[in-house]
Design a protein around this motif. Structure first.
Motif, PDB file in Angstrom:
ATOM      1  N   ALA A   6       0.751  -1.162  -0.102  1.00  0.00           N
ATOM      2  CA  ALA A   6       0.074   0.267   0.001  1.00  0.00           C
ATOM      3  C   ALA A   6       0.969   1.188  -0.074  1.00  0.00           C
ATOM      4  O   ALA A   6       0.528   2.294  -0.667  1.00  0.00           O
ATOM      5  CB  ALA A   6      -0.962   0.015   1.177  1.00  0.00           C
ATOM      6  N   GLU A   7       1.784   1.173   0.792  1.00  0.00           N
ATOM      7  CA  GLU A   7       2.910   2.411   0.727  1.00  0.00           C
ATOM      8  C   GLU A   7       3.573   2.494  -0.717  1.00  0.00           C
ATOM      9  O   GLU A   7       3.731   3.654  -1.062  1.00  0.00           O
ATOM     10  CB  GLU A   7       4.023   2.215   1.941  1.00  0.00           C
ATOM     11  CG  GLU A   7       3.430   2.669   3.365  1.00  0.00           C
ATOM     12  CD  GLU A   7       4.840   2.461   4.326  1.00  0.00           C
ATOM     13  OE1 GLU A   7       5.819   1.967   3.778  1.00  0.00           O
ATOM     14  OE2 GLU A   7       4.201   2.621   5.498  1.00  0.00           O
ATOM     15  N   LEU A   8       3.906   1.577  -1.142  1.00  0.00           N
ATOM     16  CA  LEU A   8       4.523   1.731  -2.405  1.00  0.00           C
ATOM     17  C   LEU A   8       3.693   2.128  -3.465  1.00  0.00           C
ATOM     18  O   LEU A   8       4.046   2.707  -4.385  1.00  0.00           O
ATOM     19  CB  LEU A   8       5.379   0.153  -2.742  1.00  0.00           C
ATOM     20  CG  LEU A   8       6.349  -0.469  -1.980  1.00  0.00           C
ATOM     21  CD1 LEU A   8       6.705  -1.742  -2.313  1.00  0.00           C
ATOM     22  CD2 LEU A   8       7.797   0.543  -1.826  1.00  0.00           C
ATOM     23  N   ALA A   9       2.464   1.610  -3.491  1.00  0.00           N
ATOM     24  CA  ALA A   9       1.600   1.998  -4.341  1.00  0.00           C
ATOM     25  C   ALA A   9       1.165   3.486  -4.199  1.00  0.00           C
ATOM     26  O   ALA A   9       1.325   4.219  -5.232  1.00  0.00           O
ATOM     27  CB  ALA A   9       0.185   1.175  -4.370  1.00  0.00           C
ATOM     28  N   THR A  10       1.094   3.949  -2.930  1.00  0.00           N
ATOM     29  CA  THR A  10       0.736   5.421  -2.626  1.00  0.00           C
ATOM     30  C   THR A  10       2.179   6.278  -3.231  1.00  0.00           C
ATOM     31  O   THR A  10       1.993   7.145  -3.815  1.00  0.00           O
ATOM     32  CB  THR A  10       0.567   5.472  -1.208  1.00  0.00           C
ATOM     33  OG1 THR A  10      -0.479   4.868  -0.866  1.00  0.00           O
ATOM     34  CG2 THR A  10       0.459   7.115  -0.880  1.00  0.00           C
ATOM     35  N   PHE A  11       3.206   5.704  -2.872  1.00  0.00           N
ATOM     36  CA  PHE A  11       4.426   6.466  -3.401  1.00  0.00           C
ATOM     37  C   PHE A  11       4.549   6.742  -4.985  1.00  0.00           C
ATOM     38  O   PHE A  11       4.601   7.742  -5.461  1.00  0.00           O
ATOM     39  CB  PHE A  11       5.726   5.793  -3.032  1.00  0.00           C
ATOM     40  CG  PHE A  11       6.157   5.771  -1.572  1.00  0.00           C
ATOM     41  CD1 PHE A  11       5.468   6.888  -0.512  1.00  0.00           C
ATOM     42  CD2 PHE A  11       6.625   4.941  -0.727  1.00  0.00           C
ATOM     43  CE1 PHE A  11       5.745   7.032   0.732  1.00  0.00           C
ATOM     44  CE2 PHE A  11       6.958   5.011   0.435  1.00  0.00           C
ATOM     45  CZ  PHE A  11       6.339   5.949   1.168  1.00  0.00           C
ATOM     46  N   PHE A  12       4.321   5.663  -5.471  1.00  0.00           N
ATOM     47  CA  PHE A  12       4.283   5.405  -7.120  1.00  0.00           C
ATOM     48  C   PHE A  12       3.408   6.362  -7.626  1.00  0.00           C
ATOM     49  O   PHE A  12       3.572   7.219  -8.497  1.00  0.00           O
ATOM     50  CB  PHE A  12       4.086   3.926  -7.680  1.00  0.00           C
ATOM     51  CG  PHE A  12       3.963   4.053  -9.117  1.00  0.00           C
ATOM     52  CD1 PHE A  12       5.190   4.047  -9.865  1.00  0.00           C
ATOM     53  CD2 PHE A  12       2.933   3.887  -9.706  1.00  0.00           C
ATOM     54  CE1 PHE A  12       5.178   3.875 -11.284  1.00  0.00           C
ATOM     55  CE2 PHE A  12       2.786   4.134 -11.185  1.00  0.00           C
ATOM     56  CZ  PHE A  12       4.027   4.049 -12.036  1.00  0.00           C
ATOM     57  N   LEU A  13       1.986   6.506  -7.349  1.00  0.00           N
ATOM     58  CA  LEU A  13       1.125   7.128  -7.799  1.00  0.00           C
ATOM     59  C   LEU A  13       1.076   8.563  -7.264  1.00  0.00           C
ATOM     60  O   LEU A  13       0.803   9.381  -8.259  1.00  0.00           O
ATOM     61  CB  LEU A  13      -0.544   6.496  -7.186  1.00  0.00           C
ATOM     62  CG  LEU A  13      -0.932   5.254  -7.902  1.00  0.00           C
ATOM     63  CD1 LEU A  13      -2.003   4.955  -7.192  1.00  0.00           C
ATOM     64  CD2 LEU A  13      -1.019   5.290  -9.214  1.00  0.00           C
ATOM     65  N   THR A  14       1.550   8.908  -6.218  1.00  0.00           N
ATOM     66  CA  THR A  14       1.733  10.367  -5.815  1.00  0.00           C
ATOM     67  C   THR A  14       2.814  10.930  -6.701  1.00  0.00           C
ATOM     68  O   THR A  14       2.648  12.260  -7.241  1.00  0.00           O
ATOM     69  CB  THR A  14       2.154  10.364  -4.326  1.00  0.00           C
ATOM     70  OG1 THR A  14       1.040   9.774  -3.558  1.00  0.00           O
ATOM     71  CG2 THR A  14       2.177  12.001  -3.858  1.00  0.00           C
ATOM     72  N   GLY A  15       3.919  10.281  -6.816  1.00  0.00           N
ATOM     73  CA  GLY A  15       4.878  10.818  -7.804  1.00  0.00           C
ATOM     74  C   GLY A  15       4.485  11.150  -9.456  1.00  0.00           C
ATOM     75  O   GLY A  15       4.830  12.089  -9.958  1.00  0.00           O
ATOM     76  N   LEU A  16       3.714   9.949  -9.720  1.00  0.00           N
ATOM     77  CA  LEU A  16       3.165  10.047 -10.967  1.00  0.00           C
ATOM     78  C   LEU A  16       2.290  11.321 -11.282  1.00  0.00           C
ATOM     79  O   LEU A  16       2.495  12.003 -12.116  1.00  0.00           O
ATOM     80  CB  LEU A  16       2.581   8.643 -11.556  1.00  0.00           C
ATOM     81  CG  LEU A  16       1.897   8.699 -12.616  1.00  0.00           C
ATOM     82  CD1 LEU A  16       2.967   8.829 -13.602  1.00  0.00           C
ATOM     83  CD2 LEU A  16       1.051   7.289 -12.882  1.00  0.00           C
ATOM     84  N   PHE A  17       1.341  11.360 -10.291  1.00  0.00           N
ATOM     85  CA  PHE A  17       0.459  12.471 -10.345  1.00  0.00           C
ATOM     86  C   PHE A  17       1.002  13.640 -10.549  1.00  0.00           C
ATOM     87  O   PHE A  17       0.575  14.652 -10.926  1.00  0.00           O
ATOM     88  CB  PHE A  17      -0.774  12.173  -9.292  1.00  0.00           C
ATOM     89  CG  PHE A  17      -1.756  11.009  -9.742  1.00  0.00           C
ATOM     90  CD1 PHE A  17      -1.597  10.227 -10.691  1.00  0.00           C
ATOM     91  CD2 PHE A  17      -2.332  10.469  -8.674  1.00  0.00           C
ATOM     92  CE1 PHE A  17      -2.578   9.159 -10.897  1.00  0.00           C
ATOM     93  CE2 PHE A  17      -3.210   9.512  -8.707  1.00  0.00           C
ATOM     94  CZ  PHE A  17      -3.321   8.865  -9.805  1.00  0.00           C
ATOM     95  N   ALA A  18       1.990  13.957  -9.470  1.00  0.00           N
ATOM     96  CA  ALA A  18       2.443  15.288  -9.240  1.00  0.00           C
ATOM     97  C   ALA A  18       3.302  15.453 -10.662  1.00  0.00           C
ATOM     98  O   ALA A  18       3.134  16.601 -11.267  1.00  0.00           O
ATOM     99  CB  ALA A  18       3.631  15.216  -8.381  1.00  0.00           C
ATOM    100  N   MET A  27      11.814  -1.011  -5.131  1.00  0.00           N
ATOM    101  CA  MET A  27      10.715  -1.967  -4.614  1.00  0.00           C
ATOM    102  C   MET A  27      11.434  -3.302  -4.551  1.00  0.00           C
ATOM    103  O   MET A  27      11.129  -4.149  -3.725  1.00  0.00           O
ATOM    104  CB  MET A  27       9.589  -1.946  -5.530  1.00  0.00           C
ATOM    105  CG  MET A  27       8.758  -0.934  -5.704  1.00  0.00           C
ATOM    106  SD  MET A  27       7.163  -1.482  -6.618  1.00  0.00           S
ATOM    107  CE  MET A  27       6.421   0.108  -6.816  1.00  0.00           C
ATOM    108  N   GLU A  28      12.416  -3.603  -5.729  1.00  0.00           N
ATOM    109  CA  GLU A  28      12.834  -4.881  -6.019  1.00  0.00           C
ATOM    110  C   GLU A  28      13.744  -5.305  -4.876  1.00  0.00           C
ATOM    111  O   GLU A  28      14.439  -4.457  -4.099  1.00  0.00           O
ATOM    112  CB  GLU A  28      13.470  -5.095  -7.370  1.00  0.00           C
ATOM    113  CG  GLU A  28      12.335  -4.966  -8.391  1.00  0.00           C
ATOM    114  CD  GLU A  28      12.894  -5.143  -9.780  1.00  0.00           C
ATOM    115  OE1 GLU A  28      14.122  -4.869 -10.072  1.00  0.00           O
ATOM    116  OE2 GLU A  28      12.296  -5.800 -10.530  1.00  0.00           O
TER     117      GLU A  28
END
Length: 194
Positions: free
Chosen positions: A156-168, A191-192
């Motif tokens: 959930a944290e990784l998804a949030t980080f990814f989407l927040t950065g992408l949306f920004a 992530m890996e």
């Protein structure tokens, strides 16, 4: 107990009015931007009084939150089953999100994404109200189950980080294909497992 014909007619009318308001609001936002969009103009275009807008949508921001949910659901359906490595899946996701910009127009798209960074965004607590995040958590969780993502990582944290950065990146318009590709690669490397 069966619903009365009068009740079902009212519900149909309510849904029709809501759909007219939604479409009128999107047209106004596309033309003027969220901040300048005029609720009176939206109501007039939908052939209702101004208060009817607020009955269906507490704020103009609620229109864009609903639009985002519709777009996210569409993106997920177009992505289908998440097959491939994380770079492939996340790159496909980015491509689908960029498709939303083409469908919605740049002004509406940026206003919609910009709400993620605004204090005026309506608060939503349920994950089901964020279909793209839910999808991405599942993808990262599958990669974690397959041993490709660190076991101690929180999907959930990784998804949030990814989407927040992408949306920004997308909300500012400061992106190109190469930058978005590097963004995906950088996030996936973080992530890996080493």
């Amino acid at each position: 107990m069966a619903e009365s014909p009068v009740g079902s007619v009212r519900e149909v009318r309510r849904l029709e009015t809501r759909a007219r308001l939604f479409d009128a609001a999107l047209a106004e936002i596309a033309q003027r931007g969220l901040a300048a969009a005029d609720v009176s103009a939206i109501a007039a275009a939908a052939r209702v009084v101004r208060g009817t807008f607020y009955f269906h949508f507490p704020t103009k921001e609620h229109v864009l939150v609903e639009l985002e949910r519709i777009e996210e659901t569409r993106i997920i359906s177009e992505l289908g089953h998440a097959r491939g490595d994380l770079v492939t899946v996340l790159s496909r996701l980015v491509s689908q999100v960029l498709g939303a910009e083409i469908r919605l127009g740049t002004l509406t798209f940026r206003d919609m994404l910009g709400l993620h960074f605004s204090s005026s965004r309506p608060v939503e607590d349920e994950l089901a109200q964020h279909p793209l995040a839910e999808f991405l958590i599942g993808v990262i969780g599958q990669a974690q189950d397959g041993g490709r993502v660190r076991a101690d990582a929180d999907p959930a944290e990784l998804a949030t980080f990814f989407l927040t950065g992408l949306f920004a990146l997308l909300a500012t318009g400061a992106h190109d294909a190469e930058l978005l590709h590097r963004y995906v690669i950088t996030i996936v490397k973080g992530m890996e497992k080493p």
